[in-house]
Design an enzyme around this catalytic site. Structure first.
Site, mmCIF file in Angstrom:
data_model
loop_
_atom_site.group_PDB
_atom_site.id
_atom_site.type_symbol
_atom_site.label_atom_id
_atom_site.label_comp_id
_atom_site.label_asym_id
_atom_site.label_seq_id
_atom_site.Cartn_x
_atom_site.Cartn_y
_atom_site.Cartn_z
ATOM 1 N N PRO A 316 1.324 -1.399 0.316
ATOM 2 C CA PRO A 316 0.022 -0.033 0.164
ATOM 3 C C PRO A 316 0.671 0.938 -0.326
ATOM 4 C CG PRO A 316 -0.073 -1.522 2.071
ATOM 5 C CD PRO A 316 0.809 -1.994 1.433
ATOM 6 N N VAL A 318 1.312 4.962 -2.257
ATOM 7 C CA VAL A 318 2.382 6.145 -3.416
ATOM 8 C C VAL A 318 3.516 5.222 -4.300
ATOM 9 C CG1 VAL A 318 3.054 7.523 -4.975
ATOM 10 C CG2 VAL A 318 1.523 8.362 -2.252
ATOM 11 N N LYS A 319 3.907 4.364 -4.916
ATOM 12 C CA LYS A 319 4.188 3.833 -5.784
ATOM 13 C C LYS A 319 5.255 4.458 -6.058
ATOM 14 C CE LYS A 319 1.135 0.986 -8.659
ATOM 15 N NZ LYS A 319 2.020 -0.158 -7.427
ATOM 16 N N MET A 321 9.536 5.823 -7.749
ATOM 17 C CA MET A 321 9.791 5.939 -9.007
ATOM 18 C C MET A 321 11.052 4.820 -9.342
ATOM 19 S SD MET A 321 9.576 9.844 -9.436
ATOM 20 C CE MET A 321 10.159 10.002 -8.009
ATOM 21 N N LYS A 336 11.239 -4.915 -1.717
ATOM 22 C CA LYS A 336 11.610 -4.480 -3.115
ATOM 23 C C LYS A 336 12.943 -4.371 -3.919
ATOM 24 C CE LYS A 336 12.404 0.184 -0.246
ATOM 25 N NZ LYS A 336 12.337 1.189 0.870
ATOM 26 N N ASP A 371 16.468 -1.468 9.154
ATOM 27 C CA ASP A 371 17.603 -2.320 8.010
ATOM 28 C C ASP A 371 16.911 -2.726 7.498
ATOM 29 O OD1 ASP A 371 19.825 -3.535 9.007
ATOM 30 O OD2 ASP A 371 18.993 -5.396 10.248
#
Length: 564
Positions: A316, A318-319, A321, A336, A371
């Site tokens: 969830p 904001v995506k 860049m 990520k 971390d």
């Protein structure tokens, strides 16, 4: 020349022993660095200790390559793993040695062999003879020496090595706080045992004594921070009880402790007893065994996948860049992956992002930067990836994935604790929670500054709120050292403004980072100096002079009153 499984197993174990000896040397130096107030050396040693593991794995892997090559001899390695397992039965660092073996093997051979036949995906230490927890601690009985006498013995035995500013006052305040806590928990000083870990926990500018009070029906954790004044005299700063407060001190946004131990598993079992909500991965990492933390995390993740059936989906918020971020709703972490093409006006590439995440890993995170665990070639079952997420993968990280049958392999990813993005938290928070969050956001910025960190992109979406309502930064692609930046005051006329790549105008920061006036006003009411370039320059100057600001991992109202 043919090499035997025995020789190969011992060669890898010798490599582990070399690593652990160096690890211990760096850790043992913590006391001297603390007593000398050599804070620059504290930072350097912490970074070196993190780096050294990979160095020793590489050295050992090269030795293995020279002896057996990079073509896997299945019979040899099946036998080598079996022999290595036998060597660990009475080994005091067996779980760490398992992980070291995995690291060496994976450095030499193709990922097709990364299974439990050749490496220790699952531990084989169920039948290992564990080192007793008692090996890591001393026990004391106030019924024999009285409480004050017992506390005095604790300090004598733990060997901090310095002279105290006012030891009698410290013992009195510890005694008073102990009785205050005893009243709350209905325990009597003569009807208990005190267990204290033998070695102090060193981190930044403090040493911590960690222990527990054991009664007939329960046990209670405690931690005693010891600081050092400008004259080199020691003083006790607090007596901290309650598991949640201890968990904050051992939090995932803090640097690793330096603590001597011959039996890490016993040390971690002791800590797990004090902080039951902490995972083994978190606890191993917190005491400096970050590679073991990775191993335990991966095992926890595999076990969780077997017990659940929810799907991996986009995180969830904001995506970004730079990263594609996803999560498993039932598992409290985010994953990520660096995008193939960085969006917006990013003037750096993939390697810069990797370098900055690793920089934060090695740096003092002062409780304000999460971390990260970095993994390569992580295999995920395709059936656990939602269709929407798979489409997003193909559009944004196609170069970082490959599909092999019913498995998707991600070639490099970073893992962080999942938090509620600060911008989302504020949408649902009440007025009191908004005030507290914006105040803590300002504190987070100041504490990162004090640690020589300039976060770069300070938008609220790049910060998270933990379950303890603490604001923590988690987006590192624009992180820089504060001392590398040039903080300037805005000229009165626009035409006078000229920009260099490292220029920052603090007067603009609040408006850019917090565009919503209702939040920005709350921030500046508590922290008006954040838009003053002179303030940023003062912090910069102090860092260059080697003056490190005190950042305490516990509330100010817990601190003792000093009497000289």
């Amino acid at each position: 020349m043919t090499i035997s499984p025995e020789t190969l197993a011992k060669s890898i174990l010798d490599g582990f022993h070399s690593h652990y000896r160096r690890f211990q040397v760096l850790t043992q130096g913590a006391r001297e660095r603390f007593l000398k107030r050599d804070w620059t050396a504290v930072v350097s040693a912490a970074s070196e200790r993190i780096h050294y593991y990979d160095h020793q794995v590489g050295t050992t892997a090269k030795k293995v390559e020279r002896r057996v090559g990079t073509e896997l001899d299945e019979g040899l390695w099946l036998a080598t793993r079996q022999r290595y397992q036998q060597l660990l039965k009475f080994h005091p660092q067996a779980e760490l040695a398992e992980t070291f073996y995995n690291s060496v093997f994976c450095r030499v051979f193709d990922r097709a062999y990364f299974n439990n036949d050749y490496i220790f995906v699952e531990t084989v230490l169920a039948n290992h003879i564990p080192v007793p927890v008692e090996n890591e601690c001393h026990s004391y009985f106030p019924v024999v020496d009285g409480l004050e006498g017992t506390l005095t013995r604790v300090f004598e035995d733990i060997g901090l090595g310095g002279e105290f500013e006012n030891f009698e006052n410290d013992i009195e305040q510890l005694r008073d706080k102990f009785f205050e806590r005893a009243t709350e928990t209905d325990i009597e000083a003569h009807n208990l045992r005190i267990d204290v870990l033998k070695s102090p926990f060193y981190r930044n500018k403090a040493a911590y004594i960690v222990g527990r009070v054991v009664t007939e029906n329960n046990h209670y954790p405690f931690i005693v921070p010891v600081l050092i004044n400008s004259q080199g005299k020691l003083y006790v700063d607090a007596f901290i009880t309650r598991s949640d407060r201890m968990a904050t001190i051992f939090g995932f946004a803090r640097s690793y402790f330096m603590v001597e131990t011959e039996a890490p598993s016993a040390l971690v079992r002791f800590l797990k007893d004090l902080m039951p909500h902490k995972t083994l991965a978190e606890l191993y990492s917190s005491v400096g065994f970050h590679k073991q933390g990775k191993t335990e995390f991966y095992r926890e993740f595999l076990h969780h996948l077997r017990r659940t059936d929810d799907q991996l989906s986009a995180a969830p918020g904001v995506k970004g860049m730079v990263m594609t971020v996803f999560t498993l709703p039932s598992f409290p972490y985010v994953f990520k992956v660096i995008k193939d093409r960085l969006g917006g006006t990013k003037e750096f590439g993939r390697q810069t992002v990797i370098d900055r995440y690793r920089m934060v890993k090695r740096h003092d995170r002062v409780g304000r930067m999460a971390d990260t665990l970095e993994f390569v070639d992580v295999a995920l079952p395709l059936k656990r990836i939602s269709a929407d997420l798979l489409d997003e993968f193909k559009q944004t990280i196609a170069n970082s994935i490959s599909i092999e049958g019913d498995t998707l392999v991600i070639h490099q990813l970073f893992v962080e604790r999942r938090m509620t993005p600060l911008n989302l938290y504020l949408e649902y928070a009440n007025d009191e929670e908004v005030d507290a969050a914006m105040d803590d956001y300002g504190r987070a910025l100041k504490e990162m500054m004090a640690a020589n960190i300039f976060p770069g992109d300070m938008l609220l979406k790049n910060f998270g709120v933990t379950r303890h309502k603490r604001v923590v930064f988690y987006d590192y692609d624009e992180v820089r050292y504060l001392t590398d930046m040039s903080f300037r005051r805005l000229p009165e006329n626009d035409w006078e403004v000229s920009y260099a790549p490292d220029d920052v105008f603090p007067q603009q920061l609040a408006q850019f980072a917090v565009p919503q006036a209702k939040y920005r006003n709350k921030l500046l009411k508590r922290h008006p100096e954040l838009i003053d370039s002179a303030y940023w320059c003062r912090v910069q100057k102090n860092i260059r002079k080697g003056e490190l600001t005190d950042v305490f991992p516990y509330d100010a109202d817990l601190r003792f009153t000093r009497r000289f």
